[in-house]
Design a protein around this motif. Sequence first.
Motif, PDB file in Angstrom:
ATOM      1  N   GLU A   1      -9.965  -0.099 -32.015  1.00 23.58           N
ATOM      2  CA  GLU A   1     -11.243  -0.628 -31.556  1.00 23.58           C
ATOM      3  C   GLU A   1     -11.299  -2.120 -31.825  1.00 23.58           C
ATOM      4  OE1 GLU A   1     -13.446   3.494 -33.040  1.00 23.58           O
ATOM      5  OE2 GLU A   1     -14.076   1.558 -33.873  1.00 23.58           O
ATOM      6  N   GLU A   2     -11.901  -2.854 -30.906  1.00 14.48           N
ATOM      7  CA  GLU A   2     -12.221  -4.252 -31.159  1.00 14.48           C
ATOM      8  C   GLU A   2     -13.742  -4.393 -31.161  1.00 14.48           C
ATOM      9  OE1 GLU A   2     -11.533  -8.863 -29.682  1.00 14.48           O
ATOM     10  OE2 GLU A   2     -10.619  -7.225 -28.545  1.00 14.48           O
ATOM     11  N   TYR A   3     -14.256  -5.026 -32.192  1.00 11.39           N
ATOM     12  CA  TYR A   3     -15.707  -5.164 -32.367  1.00 11.39           C
ATOM     13  C   TYR A   3     -16.118  -6.509 -31.767  1.00 11.39           C
ATOM     14  CZ  TYR A   3     -14.262  -1.385 -35.273  1.00 11.39           C
ATOM     15  OH  TYR A   3     -13.675  -0.227 -35.703  1.00 11.39           O
TER      16      TYR A   3
ATOM     17  N   ASP B   1     -21.359  -9.395 -33.575  1.00 15.40           N
ATOM     18  CA  ASP B   1     -21.604  -9.421 -35.020  1.00 15.40           C
ATOM     19  C   ASP B   1     -22.615  -8.351 -35.416  1.00 15.40           C
ATOM     20  OD1 ASP B   1     -22.032  -9.988 -37.665  1.00 15.40           O
ATOM     21  OD2 ASP B   1     -22.485 -12.105 -37.380  1.00 15.40           O
ATOM     22  N   CYS B   2     -22.164  -7.339 -36.142  1.00 11.89           N
ATOM     23  CA  CYS B   2     -23.069  -6.253 -36.521  1.00 11.89           C
ATOM     24  C   CYS B   2     -24.109  -6.702 -37.542  1.00 11.89           C
ATOM     25  CB  CYS B   2     -22.277  -5.057 -37.059  1.00 11.89           C
ATOM     26  SG  CYS B   2     -21.409  -5.364 -38.617  1.00 11.89           S
TER      27      CYS B   2
ATOM     28  N   TRP C   1     -24.733  -3.262 -30.656  1.00 12.68           N
ATOM     29  CA  TRP C   1     -23.332  -3.420 -31.048  1.00 12.68           C
ATOM     30  C   TRP C   1     -22.406  -3.026 -29.900  1.00 12.68           C
ATOM     31  CZ3 TRP C   1     -23.619  -0.603 -36.449  1.00 12.68           C
ATOM     32  CH2 TRP C   1     -24.395  -1.387 -37.315  1.00 12.68           C
TER      33      TRP C   1
ATOM     34  N   THR D   1     -18.428  -2.207 -28.817  1.00  9.67           N
ATOM     35  CA  THR D   1     -17.113  -1.826 -29.317  1.00  9.67           C
ATOM     36  C   THR D   1     -16.197  -1.523 -28.142  1.00  9.67           C
ATOM     37  OG1 THR D   1     -18.125  -0.812 -31.279  1.00  9.67           O
ATOM     38  CG2 THR D   1     -15.835  -0.245 -30.804  1.00  9.67           C
TER      39      THR D   1
ATOM     40  N   TYR E   1     -22.038   2.524 -34.462  1.00  9.06           N
ATOM     41  CA  TYR E   1     -20.684   3.036 -34.673  1.00  9.06           C
ATOM     42  C   TYR E   1     -20.692   4.537 -34.929  1.00  9.06           C
ATOM     43  CZ  TYR E   1     -19.815  -1.967 -35.340  1.00  9.06           C
ATOM     44  OH  TYR E   1     -19.735  -3.322 -35.177  1.00  9.06           O
TER      45      TYR E   1
END
Length: 292
Positions: free
Chosen positions: A260-262, A265-266, A274, A276, A231
């Motif tokens: 933002e849509e994540y 799972d971080c 990751w 995004t 991020y």
Amino acid sequence: MSKPDTTRDYGRRIERVVAFIGAHLDDPLDLGRLAEVACFSPYHFHRVYRAIAGETTADTLRRLRLHRAAGEIVRDSTPIAVVARGAGYGSVAAFGRAFRAAYGATPAAYRKRGRLVSVGPIPVTQESLMYEVSMRELAPVRLAALRHVGPYMGIGPVFERLSAWAGGRGLIGPSTRAFGIYYDNPEAVPANQLRSDAGITVGPQVEVDGDVRLIDLAGGRHAVFVHKGPYAELESAYRWACKQWLPQSGEEPADRPCFEEYLNDCRALPPAEWLTAICLPLAERGRSAMAS
């Protein structure tokens, strides 16, 4: 107290702990103090926290400190030794090992890479290869959200709080989506005044309490592109979109904030994996962004 009420109460108490950890990243981790914040017996607190948060308090603190450190490394020229101490490591070597295990690069290499992608204009012919932009008609979504005021990189603990709140109410499942909404331009607004919301999707029947509020995130036309990586590197993606892609796209931005849509799972994946989705709202065809 019924079982649903007990689960909700536990979630609220763990939410307080997550907020406390986020506000005290520079302090030693005192399990006794955290148990007091949660109003749990020290003998049981650790098990309850892990059951609800999915990790130990030490894991949460370590992850949030490394997340903050990654932002500091990319953003400024603070010596690595200073960043290491701020992240709670007694030596640069120990910090370097932990950082490389999490981010896939040494702190020095990560800083060099961050500067290459975030400083100065990049030829469109090169940068265009980084992101494939798609025009999408997005559906509106309803979110339970918590407000964050301050540097955008500091929103992590707010998501942790929201996760604890939702987990205690049984609101997190396979279909739950996570969003971050960012209202201000960090190049024009002081960092301590930046406004953002951490949100997760909820159904129409969900009621909120405390600091959590409901947000109806508007749908409509959006330019969407997916960033893969930590991020801390998202700022360069926004810079590319606004300074390179948008002026050449023939599109007008809508008078709504980016979000933002994540997508994964971080906690379960290393930062290099990751995903995004960055969503830029666009004006309807034939209308300018500020048309009434």
